[in-house]
Design an enzyme around this catalytic site. Structure first.
Site, PDB file in Angstrom:
ATOM      1  N   ASP A  66     -41.038  43.708   8.055  1.00 48.47           N
ATOM      2  CA  ASP A  66     -41.215  43.874   6.619  1.00 48.47           C
ATOM      3  C   ASP A  66     -40.016  44.664   6.066  1.00 48.47           C
ATOM      4  O   ASP A  66     -38.881  44.287   6.317  1.00 48.47           O
ATOM      5  CB  ASP A  66     -42.564  44.542   6.322  1.00 48.47           C
ATOM      6  N   TYR A 106     -40.201  48.053  -4.126  1.00 46.39           N
ATOM      7  CA  TYR A 106     -40.054  46.666  -4.567  1.00 46.39           C
ATOM      8  C   TYR A 106     -39.147  46.582  -5.792  1.00 46.39           C
ATOM      9  O   TYR A 106     -38.321  45.670  -5.906  1.00 46.39           O
ATOM     10  CB  TYR A 106     -41.427  46.060  -4.865  1.00 46.39           C
ATOM     11  N   HIS A 157     -47.746  39.301  10.886  1.00 49.66           N
ATOM     12  CA  HIS A 157     -46.752  40.129  10.209  1.00 49.66           C
ATOM     13  C   HIS A 157     -46.710  41.555  10.743  1.00 49.66           C
ATOM     14  O   HIS A 157     -45.671  42.205  10.711  1.00 49.66           O
ATOM     15  CB  HIS A 157     -47.078  40.135   8.718  1.00 49.66           C
TER      16      HIS A 157
END
Length: 383
Positions: free
Chosen positions: A176, A303, A361
Site C-alpha cells: 500500500d 491521500y 492486500h
C-alpha cells in the site's frame, strides 16, 4: 525529547478512554438496512451492528495493549515531526536491517506476527533487524500540521531514522503506501538500500503489449475498469476533501469501523466476509490504532498529498525508473497486479518475482508465514 533523541514509548490507554469508546458504540444511530443482500452498497448494517456490539462488550484491548508493549517501541523527532516505531533487533549480529512500512487502512499491527520470525529465524543467514515506523499522521506518530508530507518526504525521514539507529545500509519492504515509500527510498537513497521488496510494485500497463496480452494481463485490465467504477470512492474523498470525512472518522467509532472494514472485505483473500481472512480481534486491533490516537483525519491527508501521483504510477507510463535490486510478491487478491514485463519497464533490476497461492492486500497480516518466506527469498539474493 531533543531533535535526534530516541526515547522508549509505551501504550497506556486510560479506563476512561475505553469507557467512552464503549458508550459511543452503544449509542450509535444506525441507518436502515441496505436494499441489497450483499456488500455491493457498502458494509451491511447487520454485519456492522454485530461487529460494533462485539467491540463494545467483548473485545479486550488490554490484551492487545500488553502484546504491543512487549514489542520494543520508540519515538524520535525527524524533520520536526515525532515518529513512532518498533525497533526489534535480532540476536544475530550480522542481521540485515529492514524497514517495514504499512499503508492505509493498516498499521504496525499488520507486522506483529512476522517480527519474531524475521528477527529470530532458524537460519541466522535469514536474520533481520526490524524497524516498523508508523506513517506520519498514523498510529502514534505525530500528525503533520501543514502540507508537504508526501511519500518522498516520508522516504527521506525513514533514511534519517535508519541512520539514527546505526544502519547505513538496509533493505526496505512495503505494501500500500509502504510500496510507494519503499520505492522512493530506492529512488532517493540508492547507495544505502540493499534492495526493495514490494507487495506489489506499482507499474502501468504497457500499451505496446496490448496486441499480445497474456490471460492474466487481460484480466487485470478488465479489473482496472471495475475498480475505477466501483472501488475508488474512498480515495476520491480523501484525496480531495480529507478534512470533511475526518470529522466522522474521529468522532464516530461506528463510522470509522465501516470506512475501514469495507476495505478489509474488498481487499483480503476472503470468501465474502473480512473474518474469512482475519479474526474479529485482529480487525479491531487495527481499528484501535486509528481510534485511540484520533488519526482518521490525519491519515486521510496522505491521500491529498500523494494519491494523484500514485495513480499515475499505476495507470500511466513514468520516467522515474528504479535501478536498485527489486523483489515483487503478487498475492492473488492484491488490488494491483501488474505483469512482470509491465513492472520491468519501471523497475529495471527485478531479481525476484513470485505469485504466492493465497493472500490479499494485507499480506503480512493475512498470511504471515508466506510473507516471511517471500521476504527471505528476495533478500537472500541481495544481502
Amino acid at each position: 525529547m531533543s531533535s535526534d533523541e530516541v526515547v522508549p514509548f509505551r501504550l497506556e490507554v486510560t479506563d476512561a478512554e475505553l469507557a467512552d469508546l464503549r458508550d459511543r458504540l452503544r449509542r450509535t444511530r444506525w441507518p436502515e438496512p441496505e436494499p441489497v443482500g450483499d456488500w455491493s452498497h457498502g458494509v451491511p448494517v447487520g454485519y456492522l451492528r454485530e461487529l460494533c456490539a462485539y467491540w463494545a462488550d467483548a473485545y479486550d484491548w488490554r490484551a492487545t495493549e500488553a502484546r504491543l508493549n512487549a514489542l520494543p517501541q520508540f519515538r524520535t523527532e525527524i524533520d520536526g515531526l515525532g515518529v513512532h516505531f518498533v525497533h526489534a533487533r535480532s540476536p544475530h549480529p550480522d542481521a540485515l536491517p529492514l524497514v517495514l512500512t504499512h499503508g492505509w487502512p493498516g498499521s504496525i499491527v499488520e507486522f506483529e506476527a512476522v517480527i519474531g520470525p524475521l528477527t529470530e529465524p532458524d537460519d541466522p543467514a535469514d536474520a533481520f533487524h526490524v524497524v516498523c515506523p508508523s506513517l506520519p499522521g498514523f498510529g502514534f506518530s505525530d500528525k503533520p500540521d501543514r502540507p508537504g508530507w508526501t511519500v518522498q518526504r516520508i522516504a527521506d525521514a525513514w533514511a534519517v531514522l535508519m541512520d539514527r539507529l546505526g544502519y547505513p545500509r538496509f533493505g526496505a519492504q512495503g505494501g500500500d503506501w509502504g510500496t510507494s515509500v519503499s520505492t522512493c527510498l530506492g529512488l532517493q537513497h540508492p547507495s544505502r538500500v540493499a534492495g526493495i521488496h514490494l507487495t506489489p510494485p506499482l507499474a502501468a500497463p504497457d500499451p505496446a503489449t496490448f496486441d499480445d496480452l497474456s490471460d492474466a494481463e487481460r484480466a487485470w485490465l478488465e479489473e482496472l475498469k471495475e475498480i475505477g467504477t466501483w472501488e475508488t470512492g474512498y480515495a476520491t474523498e480523501m484525496s480531495t476533501k480529507p478534512q470533511t470525512i475526518g470529522y466522522s472518522l474521529v468522532d464516530s467509532p461506528a463510522g470509522l469501523c465501516a470506512w475501514i472494514i469495507e476495505k478489509f472485505q474488498s481487499w483480503t483473500d476472503s470468501a465474502g466476509s473480512p473474518e474469512d481472512a482475519l479474526t474479529r480481534d485482529q480487525l479491531l486491533d487495527n481499528l484501535m490504532l486509528y481510534w485511540l490516537p484520533r488519526t482518521g483525519a490525519s491519515a486521510a491527508r496522505l491521500y491529498r498529498e500523494s494519491f494523484r501521483q500514485i495513480s499515475d504510477w499505476i495507470l500511466k507510463s513514468t520516467s522515474d525508473t528504479v535501478s536498485v535490486p527489486t523483489g515483487a510478491s503478487i498475492f492473488p487478491r492484491e488490488t494491483v497486479r501488474p505483469s512482470r514485463r509491465w513492472a520491468g519497464r519501471r523497475f529495471t533490476n527485478i531479481v525476484y518475482w513470485n505469485e504466492p497461492p493465497r493472500g490479499g492486500h494485507f499480506a503480512a497480516f493475512e498470511q504471515p508465514e508466506l510473507f516471511v518466506a517471500e521476504v527471505r527469498a528476495f533478500f537472500r539474493l541481495v544481502r
